[in-house]
Design a protein around this motif. Structure first.
Motif, PDB file in Angstrom:
ATOM      1  N   TRP A 302      54.222  79.700 -27.704  1.00  0.00           N
ATOM      2  CA  TRP A 302      54.788  80.139 -28.981  1.00  0.00           C
ATOM      3  C   TRP A 302      53.826  79.879 -30.137  1.00  0.00           C
ATOM      4  O   TRP A 302      53.819  80.620 -31.125  1.00  0.00           O
ATOM      5  CB  TRP A 302      56.120  79.424 -29.236  1.00  0.00           C
ATOM      6  CG  TRP A 302      56.004  77.920 -29.354  1.00  0.00           C
ATOM      7  CD1 TRP A 302      56.049  77.010 -28.344  1.00  0.00           C
ATOM      8  CD2 TRP A 302      55.820  77.177 -30.569  1.00  0.00           C
ATOM      9  NE1 TRP A 302      55.899  75.740 -28.831  1.00  0.00           N
ATOM     10  CE2 TRP A 302      55.770  75.807 -30.190  1.00  0.00           C
ATOM     11  CE3 TRP A 302      55.703  77.525 -31.915  1.00  0.00           C
ATOM     12  CZ2 TRP A 302      55.601  74.781 -31.125  1.00  0.00           C
ATOM     13  CZ3 TRP A 302      55.533  76.513 -32.854  1.00  0.00           C
ATOM     14  CH2 TRP A 302      55.477  75.172 -32.457  1.00  0.00           C
ATOM     15  N   MET A 303      53.001  78.843 -30.006  1.00  0.00           N
ATOM     16  CA  MET A 303      52.017  78.561 -31.051  1.00  0.00           C
ATOM     17  C   MET A 303      50.985  79.684 -31.144  1.00  0.00           C
ATOM     18  O   MET A 303      50.567  80.079 -32.241  1.00  0.00           O
ATOM     19  CB  MET A 303      51.313  77.230 -30.775  1.00  0.00           C
ATOM     20  CG  MET A 303      52.164  76.001 -30.980  1.00  0.00           C
ATOM     21  SD  MET A 303      51.173  74.497 -30.813  1.00  0.00           S
ATOM     22  CE  MET A 303      52.397  73.257 -31.296  1.00  0.00           C
ATOM     23  N   LEU A 304      50.584  80.188 -29.998  1.00  0.00           N
ATOM     24  CA  LEU A 304      49.619  81.293 -29.994  1.00  0.00           C
ATOM     25  C   LEU A 304      50.221  82.527 -30.652  1.00  0.00           C
ATOM     26  O   LEU A 304      49.562  83.213 -31.448  1.00  0.00           O
ATOM     27  CB  LEU A 304      49.186  81.619 -28.562  1.00  0.00           C
ATOM     28  CG  LEU A 304      48.559  80.493 -27.734  1.00  0.00           C
ATOM     29  CD1 LEU A 304      48.085  81.039 -26.394  1.00  0.00           C
ATOM     30  CD2 LEU A 304      47.418  79.835 -28.485  1.00  0.00           C
ATOM     31  N   LEU A 305      51.484  82.817 -30.317  1.00  0.00           N
ATOM     32  CA  LEU A 305      52.136  83.998 -30.879  1.00  0.00           C
ATOM     33  C   LEU A 305      52.277  83.885 -32.392  1.00  0.00           C
ATOM     34  O   LEU A 305      52.011  84.839 -33.128  1.00  0.00           O
ATOM     35  CB  LEU A 305      53.506  84.195 -30.229  1.00  0.00           C
ATOM     36  CG  LEU A 305      53.505  84.594 -28.751  1.00  0.00           C
ATOM     37  CD1 LEU A 305      54.931  84.750 -28.246  1.00  0.00           C
ATOM     38  CD2 LEU A 305      52.723  85.885 -28.549  1.00  0.00           C
ATOM     39  N   ILE A 306      52.710  82.711 -32.875  1.00  0.00           N
ATOM     40  CA  ILE A 306      52.843  82.529 -34.321  1.00  0.00           C
ATOM     41  C   ILE A 306      51.481  82.626 -34.995  1.00  0.00           C
ATOM     42  O   ILE A 306      51.337  83.238 -36.063  1.00  0.00           O
ATOM     43  CB  ILE A 306      53.508  81.178 -34.642  1.00  0.00           C
ATOM     44  CG1 ILE A 306      54.969  81.176 -34.169  1.00  0.00           C
ATOM     45  CG2 ILE A 306      53.449  80.890 -36.148  1.00  0.00           C
ATOM     46  CD1 ILE A 306      55.678  79.859 -34.379  1.00  0.00           C
TER      47      ILE A 306
END
Length: 416
Positions: A302-306
């Motif tokens: 999710w960090m990559l997506l954000i």
């Protein structure tokens, strides 16, 4: 503006950024996987963008503002550029690939200023009319990424197919080259006028730096593009290392975000003003790299997506706001030169320094096929954070005069 003019300008923007997004996103992955290039060589390849951006204001100032219509120059540059991308696709190694891409970027980077100039010259209120047209460029970039992933050219382990991205973009460049001759006429604004050597070279836009606020913006533009080079050069390599499937289309989520925020720029521009918008954009850059440093393809995916989605704020709040700010201050006297000048600051000097630094950082934190991505990403995060703090502390102009589009406001300040 008529519907036909709006349609032509939107198509122009779509193809302009489809061409760039079609091959540029995967360039680092292509070089590392196909040619076994080092980080320094990847940085050198991305450095061609900076060389082109540095040349851009000279080409624009010499030709577009003085002698020939901007849309005709745009057509010629894209026709030649399309042929060069096809030649690059047939390269056997980095040594044969580099000259083609170097010459291509010298020709392509001036077109970024030219499409802005063609668009702005048809508008009465750029702050409201420009974003809905410019957003089609973002759509073009997204669509290019979708095609690359849909056709599995970026499939893990199938990197040899990435050569097709150059052929696709080369074909699109030739199409835009032909269509450019049907764009609205954009004659030189200084044709027949007596000009100085500095004006002929496009250096008349330097007078914008007499404005203290613009000088600070210019310096910040150079500095914030240093961390930007890390993203362009190694984000796709990072995503593939993290095991992200369809890395190109995943990375295009940033352009989806950019599209949404682009449409909101008129709303934010009036209510926040230039300083706050630029500051928010810089903060987003720092945050995105922190997320990349601690994200991964598993629990912290999710960090990559954000981090990717933050691209909309990163780009729109800084670069598009800066283009509008520059156009407002420049007035009619040197619109083309001014757009070329800001291209010089961002994609030229800033990205040049960033490309050199990012390649060396990548090599320094790489052992064999293992990359210390956390350390690699924390460095640009720190640079962006320092630029943000200095900008907020030093950008203290108290003049709240809002410039009006189409008015020569060289010595005025926009609302801050």
């Amino acid at each position: 503006m008529t519907f036909l003019t709006r349609f032509k300008l939107s198509t122009m923007m779509f193809l302009e950024f489809f061409i760039w997004g079609g091959w540029f996103v995967n360039l680092g992955t292509f070089l590392i996987k196909n040619f076994k290039s080092s980080g320094t060589e990847v940085g050198t390849a991305y450095l061609t963008q900076s060389i082109g951006a540095i040349v851009a204001p000279f080409i624009i100032g010499l030709i577009a503002d003085k002698f020939f219509s901007a849309q005709k120059i745009l057509g010629v540059l894209h026709l030649i550029g399309g042929a060069l991308l096809w030649r690059a696709s047939m390269s056997a190694d980095f040594a044969s690939f580099y000259p083609n891409i170097l010459l291509y970027m010298i020709l392509y980077m001036p077109t970024l200023a030219l499409v802005n100039s063609v668009a702005f010259r048809q508008m009465k209120n750029p702050s409201k009319e420009f974003p809905p047209i410019r957003v089609l460029g973002t759509v073009g970039w997204i669509f290019a990424g979708f095609l690359v992933s849909w056709l599995s050219w970026d499939k893990l382990g199938g990197e040899e197919a990435l050569v097709n991205t150059f052929k696709m973009s080369g074909t699109a460049s030739i199409i835009l080259g032909l269509l450019s001759f049907a764009l609205p006429a954009t004659p030189p604004v200084k044709k027949g006028q007596k000009v100085t050597i500095g004006e002929v070279l496009g250096l008349d836009a330097i007078s914008l730096l007499k404005n203290k606020s613009y000088l600070l913006f210019f310096i910040s533009s150079v500095a914030i593009c240093i961390p930007l080079a890390f993203y362009y050069g190694f984000a796709n390599v990072f995503l593939q290392d993290a095991g992200v499937k369809g890395s190109t289309i995943t990375q295009s989520l940033g352009q989806v975000s950019e599209t949404l925020f682009m449409l909101c720029i008129p709303f934010f521009f009036v209510r926040l003003g230039v300083k706050k918008m630029l500051g928010i954009g810089m903060f987003a850059w720092a945050l995105r790299y922190v997320l990349f440093a601690y994200g991964n393809g598993e629990a912290n995916y999710w960090m990559l997506l954000i981090g990717i989605v933050l691209h909309g704020i990163c780009y729109d709040f800084f670069f598009v706001t800066g283009q509008i700010y520059t156009d407002n201050l420049a007035g009619e006297r040197f619109k083309s030169s001014a757009q070329g000048f800001i291209t010089l600051a961002t994609y030229g000097v800033g990205m040049l320094i960033g490309s050199l630094i990012s390649g060396k950082v990548y090599d320094a934190y790489t052992t064999g096929d293992v990359h210390n991505w956390q350390s690699i990403w924390l460095i640009p995060a720190g640079i962006a954070g320092v630029v943000l703090v200095l900008f907020l502390l030093l950008f203290k102009d108290k003049n709240h005069t809002e410039t009006q589009p189409g008015v020569d406001t060289q010595d005025a300040e926009v609302i801050l």
